[in-house]
Design an enzyme around this catalytic site. Sequence first.
Site, PDB file in Angstrom:
ATOM      1  N   GLU A  63      35.317  34.774  38.224  1.00 44.29           N
ATOM      2  CA  GLU A  63      36.070  34.517  39.209  1.00 44.29           C
ATOM      3  C   GLU A  63      34.999  33.756  40.269  1.00 44.29           C
ATOM      4  O   GLU A  63      35.548  32.853  41.056  1.00 44.29           O
ATOM      5  CB  GLU A  63      36.550  35.778  40.156  1.00 44.29           C
ATOM      6  CG  GLU A  63      35.349  36.772  40.488  1.00 44.29           C
ATOM      7  CD  GLU A  63      35.850  37.919  41.245  1.00 44.29           C
ATOM      8  OE1 GLU A  63      36.608  38.573  40.496  1.00 44.29           O
ATOM      9  OE2 GLU A  63      35.587  38.024  42.438  1.00 44.29           O
TER      10      GLU A  63
ATOM     11  N   ASP B 198      37.507  46.830  37.791  1.00 41.46           N
ATOM     12  CA  ASP B 198      36.873  45.802  38.180  1.00 41.46           C
ATOM     13  C   ASP B 198      35.214  46.293  38.890  1.00 41.46           C
ATOM     14  O   ASP B 198      35.483  46.928  39.774  1.00 41.46           O
ATOM     15  CB  ASP B 198      37.543  44.999  39.352  1.00 41.46           C
ATOM     16  CG  ASP B 198      36.898  43.906  39.577  1.00 41.46           C
ATOM     17  OD1 ASP B 198      35.774  43.640  39.146  1.00 41.46           O
ATOM     18  OD2 ASP B 198      37.456  43.038  40.545  1.00 41.46           O
TER      19      ASP B 198
ATOM     20  N   LYS C  10      38.972  49.592  41.666  1.00 46.40           N
ATOM     21  CA  LYS C  10      37.642  48.928  41.851  1.00 46.40           C
ATOM     22  C   LYS C  10      36.779  50.285  41.083  1.00 46.40           C
ATOM     23  O   LYS C  10      36.831  51.386  41.490  1.00 46.40           O
ATOM     24  CB  LYS C  10      37.172  48.891  43.195  1.00 46.40           C
ATOM     25  CG  LYS C  10      37.796  47.800  43.946  1.00 46.40           C
ATOM     26  CD  LYS C  10      37.421  46.392  43.000  1.00 46.40           C
ATOM     27  CE  LYS C  10      38.034  45.138  43.840  1.00 46.40           C
ATOM     28  NZ  LYS C  10      37.831  43.838  43.213  1.00 46.40           N
TER      29      LYS C  10
ATOM     30  N   GLU D 250      47.152  37.859  39.831  1.00 46.19           N
ATOM     31  CA  GLU D 250      46.387  38.895  40.790  1.00 46.19           C
ATOM     32  C   GLU D 250      47.102  39.152  41.937  1.00 46.19           C
ATOM     33  O   GLU D 250      47.238  38.072  42.775  1.00 46.19           O
ATOM     34  CB  GLU D 250      45.013  38.577  41.021  1.00 46.19           C
ATOM     35  CG  GLU D 250      44.329  39.574  42.024  1.00 46.19           C
ATOM     36  CD  GLU D 250      42.856  39.639  41.598  1.00 46.19           C
ATOM     37  OE1 GLU D 250      42.298  38.503  41.158  1.00 46.19           O
ATOM     38  OE2 GLU D 250      42.254  40.407  42.039  1.00 46.19           O
TER      39      GLU D 250
ATOM     40  N   HIS E 229      42.024  34.304  39.070  1.00 47.01           N
ATOM     41  CA  HIS E 229      41.641  35.207  40.109  1.00 47.01           C
ATOM     42  C   HIS E 229      42.412  34.761  41.297  1.00 47.01           C
ATOM     43  O   HIS E 229      42.465  33.482  41.803  1.00 47.01           O
ATOM     44  CB  HIS E 229      39.974  35.069  40.173  1.00 47.01           C
ATOM     45  CG  HIS E 229      39.386  35.960  41.446  1.00 47.01           C
ATOM     46  ND1 HIS E 229      39.118  35.225  42.769  1.00 47.01           N
ATOM     47  CD2 HIS E 229      39.359  37.190  41.584  1.00 47.01           C
ATOM     48  CE1 HIS E 229      38.670  36.176  43.469  1.00 47.01           C
ATOM     49  NE2 HIS E 229      38.909  37.259  42.994  1.00 47.01           N
TER      50      HIS E 229
ATOM     51  N   ASP F 120      38.965  30.788  39.864  1.00 49.03           N
ATOM     52  CA  ASP F 120      39.853  30.904  41.123  1.00 49.03           C
ATOM     53  C   ASP F 120      40.078  29.460  41.514  1.00 49.03           C
ATOM     54  O   ASP F 120      38.989  28.619  41.699  1.00 49.03           O
ATOM     55  CB  ASP F 120      39.051  31.757  41.951  1.00 49.03           C
ATOM     56  CG  ASP F 120      39.663  31.930  43.431  1.00 49.03           C
ATOM     57  OD1 ASP F 120      40.320  30.861  43.851  1.00 49.03           O
ATOM     58  OD2 ASP F 120      39.610  33.079  44.113  1.00 49.03           O
TER      59      ASP F 120
ATOM     60  N   GLU G  42      36.399  44.113  34.014  1.00 49.39           N
ATOM     61  CA  GLU G  42      36.237  42.946  34.586  1.00 49.39           C
ATOM     62  C   GLU G  42      34.861  42.887  35.404  1.00 49.39           C
ATOM     63  O   GLU G  42      34.553  43.992  36.144  1.00 49.39           O
ATOM     64  CB  GLU G  42      37.370  42.623  36.082  1.00 49.39           C
ATOM     65  CG  GLU G  42      37.219  41.610  36.732  1.00 49.39           C
ATOM     66  CD  GLU G  42      38.353  41.302  37.484  1.00 49.39           C
ATOM     67  OE1 GLU G  42      39.415  41.794  37.281  1.00 49.39           O
ATOM     68  OE2 GLU G  42      38.363  40.743  38.790  1.00 49.39           O
TER      69      GLU G  42
HETATM   70 CA    CA Z   1      37.391  40.728  40.458  1.00 45.71          CA
END
Ligand code: CA
Length: 359
Positions: free
Chosen positions: A231, A179, A151, A314, A281, A254, A205
Amino acid sequence: MKITDVKAYNLRYPLLEPFANSRGWTKTRTASVVEISTDTGITGWGEGISTPSASAIQTYLLGQSPFETERISEAMRGNMGALSGVDIALWDIIGKALEMPIYQLLGGAFRSKIPAYASGLFKKDKPDITQALMDEAKGYVDAGFPAVKMKIGFGATYDVKNVAAVRRAIGDGTLLAVDANCGYDVGTAIDVGQKILDNDIFWYEEPITTDDVGGYREIRHALKVRIAGGEMLQGRWAFRDLLQQRGLDIVQPDVSIAGGFTECRKITAMASANYVRVLPHMWGSSIRLAATLHWQATLPDAPDALHPIPSLLEFDMTENRLRTALAQEPINAVDGSVDVPQAPGLGIDIDRDVLEQYA
Ligand code: CA
């Protein structure tokens, strides 16, 4: 075969240790689960991001054939969050009725196990977050993962320091994605991107909010890195501009948000026609994980070459019993890959004690 009952479960799992992405702290994990029963005794399970209302169940589902996924999808498209769970449950029923795993119903698997990326490396309340991130990342490499995702989006100082530290911890041989969870505006996303890209970033991302298609195009032109996102998008129409205007290199629908298998197949076709890669995702319970494995197994490698970009799953590494205990047989990563379930339907059995515990 007819649908005779639909039950909704809103699950909540309190985390032992909260964590943050660029948008805020997470203290509980949730899952919106549906159980659809039929007059043959076959039951299907699905996960969405909301559950169907009593009137939607009455109007669109009770008495209908679970095989009519296109018709039900069209009828319920006004609530993609609930439709996602319903559609997954319908395919689970169809698979159980035909004694075939869902990947087979979707046209066959290109792979029986999927290499995974360890998705974690959140911000936590630690005295030395950099050291904590390095230890966590090193653990993923030692466990055999070919790729990790961390992250960012916490400001240039945090991002620059910690991306470099994680790259040092994992060495040169492991793919690293970052991300930002839509935490930046265009200018900041480009500035931070330029400062972290010498760490060999595989994709960047959600640098900015998904609505800003023009912004994604600017970032994509400004930075020499693959841009990923999408996502939270629901329904094929929401994906259209980002794909057609080439705002993304990698689109990440997703299955439990975008509309289930039925809708995601259409999104996949649209992405393929626009030469945008699909890497699903996954952030949910055992049900979403199983559904993602079936769908992702059916996505061809692209480009069709000796060294295609790997289809990376993922794999959420955070603590969540809705993912690790809701299925009787947990779905684990072994040496950095995850087996696609082989039993009919989703290929998992729900542990009703766990379901009741967190309902
Ligand atoms: Ca993400």
